[in-house]
Design an enzyme around this catalytic site. Structure first.
Site, PDB file in Angstrom:
ATOM      1  N   ARG A 124      25.427  26.273  38.811  1.00  0.00           N
ATOM      2  CA  ARG A 124      23.968  26.136  38.906  1.00  0.00           C
ATOM      3  C   ARG A 124      23.549  24.685  38.657  1.00  0.00           C
ATOM      4  NH1 ARG A 124      25.121  31.248  37.875  1.00  0.00           N
ATOM      5  NH2 ARG A 124      23.610  32.921  38.227  1.00  0.00           N
ATOM      6  N   ASP A 184      31.279  41.434  35.115  1.00  0.00           N
ATOM      7  CA  ASP A 184      32.516  40.639  35.171  1.00  0.00           C
ATOM      8  C   ASP A 184      33.479  40.930  34.033  1.00  0.00           C
ATOM      9  OD1 ASP A 184      32.016  39.392  37.547  1.00  0.00           O
ATOM     10  OD2 ASP A 184      31.224  37.558  36.672  1.00  0.00           O
ATOM     11  N   ARG A 235      37.196  45.596  43.017  1.00  0.00           N
ATOM     12  CA  ARG A 235      37.788  45.606  41.678  1.00  0.00           C
ATOM     13  C   ARG A 235      37.965  47.013  41.107  1.00  0.00           C
ATOM     14  NH1 ARG A 235      34.777  40.210  39.144  1.00  0.00           N
ATOM     15  NH2 ARG A 235      36.291  38.724  39.997  1.00  0.00           N
TER      16      ARG A 235
END
Length: 407
Positions: A27, A291, A322
């Site tokens: 970012r 995550d 995942r």
């Protein structure tokens, strides 16, 4: 490269310096490209952040970001406002299977010129930069927060700023708040009320400022797992962290209390200490921190406790699916896993099979999440250097605290 993690016992007290957050770094790298007056410190040394740096400084007509999903989303927005420049943004085979349509349609609604080169809705995309004057757009909010952050990061450079209406349940709110906090830190005026985010156009140059990236909480998750699996009294000190973190994964502090891990904050470090071996079945909604799902699932499996993890719908569009990958690899080790399109359900297991070869699917988090199992049983990790995507020194750092690793 394939490595073997032999059954290991870590030092009772150890310390590790972890690189800057990939999420914050990417970012801030984009904001620095828009506002060059800023200086960045402790930037992530991950592949993703290195690719982001290279792409932002590249003059090439073709920019290849390989597996870097965050870079794909952020750069799509960035190149859309680079007036007079045409760029084809592409990536790996898996990247060409990861959807980008929601973000592209939002940018087009603002006036952007973007075309699909191969398949509708997927990279590679051809972007012709132009001045965007429209400022109102709506976006489905339950797919990926990176689409939202991509728009917010360029919003202050739009002639009339941005009014972004989010439709549906909002995914990964902490990542959106991280983006807004970083904008606030550099003097960009923002608001987030109900489901509407507003970013004001920047009419004056910001003051020069040094911005320090906090170390990565996702990378810290593997040490939370290691301490949880270790004996009572084990301590690992990690730097550089702060209690009021912008990163959603800092929820690890609360989650790992379930595993008997206490987190002590002092002078920009955290000390993880195993204080109890009592564990209970775990039920968690991880929609704001998806995550760390792999890390938590493997921790539960290794400790032999069941878990039910929800809010995982975004895991299907990551470096790999995942959820499927977790089910496949845990079951190879002797576990019993059920999955839906947004949840994972692990049954308690008593034994872990030895020297099982874990496939990593070009996914850094698969390699790192499974590594702590070596504290209970030897394990083999395929394509081990995939960790460079987010944490290049991971295996060296594990060796430094006592893991026995051979190629």
């Amino acid at each position: 490269m394939q490595i073997t993690l032999h059954k290991s016992e870590i030092a009772q007290k150890s310390s590790v310096q972890i690189t800057g957050s990939k999420s914050e770094s990417n970012r801030l790298l984009l904001l620095k490209a828009l506002y060059p007056v800023f200086t960045l410190k402790n930037v992530s040394n991950s592949d993703d952040s290195n690719l982001m740096t290279s792409a932002l400084s590249s003059n090439s007509e073709i920019v290849d970001i390989h597996h870097a999903g965050t870079a794909m989303r952020f750069l799509t927005a960035f190149f859309a406002i680079q007036e007079g420049r045409t760029v084809t943004l592409t990536g790996s085979k898996r990247m060409k299977e990861r959807p980008i349509k929601i973000l592209v349609e939002a940018l087009k609604a603002l006036g952007a010129d973007i075309e699909y080169e191969l398949n509708e809705g997927f990279p590679p995309i051809k972007i012709t930069g132009k001045k965007l004057t429209r400022h109102k757009v709506s976006l489905a909010a339950n797919v990926s927060s990176q689409y939202i952050s991509a728009l917010l990061l360029i919003a202050s450079k739009l002639e009339n700023g941005l009014e972004l209406t989010l439709e549906g349940e909002i995914t990964s709110v902490p990542y959106i708040k991280m983006t807004l906090s970083l904008l606030d830190e550099i003097g960009i005026e923002t608001s987030f009320e109900d489901n509407v985010i507003t970013v004001k156009p920047n009419t004056k140059n910001p003051m020069p400022k040094t911005l320090v990236v906090e170390s990565d909480w996702s990378s810290a998750s593997y040490y939370f797992s290691i301490v949880a699996i270790s004996k009572v009294g084990t301590e690992i000190c990690l730097s550089s962290y702060k209690k009021n973190s912008l990163q959603g994964d800092s929820v690890l502090v609360d989650i790992y209390k379930y595993f008997g891990v206490e987190t002590i904050f002092k002078d920009h470090t955290i000390t993880l200490k195993k204080i109890s071996s009592e564990v209970q079945p775990l039920e968690l909604d991880l929609k704001n921190a998806p995550d760390i799902a792999q890390t938590i699932a493997v921790t539960c499996f290794t400790l032999g406790i069941p878990c039910d993890l929800f809010g995982l719908h975004t895991l299907k569009i990551k470096e790999t699916d995942r959820l499927v990958a977790l089910k496949t690899e845990i079951e190879k080790l002797g576990g019993d896993v059920e999955i839906t399109d947004k949840s994972l359900h692990l049954k308690a297991s008593k034994n872990i099979k030895e020297f099982v070869s874990i496939a990593t699917y070009n996914d850094h988090r698969m390699a790192m999440a499974f590594a702590p199992i070596a504290l209970k049983s030897p394990i083999v990790i395929e394509d081990a250097m995939v960790v460079s995507k987010s944490y290049p020194t991971f295996w060296d750092d594990l060796k430094s605290i006592g893991f026995k690793i051979s190629q």
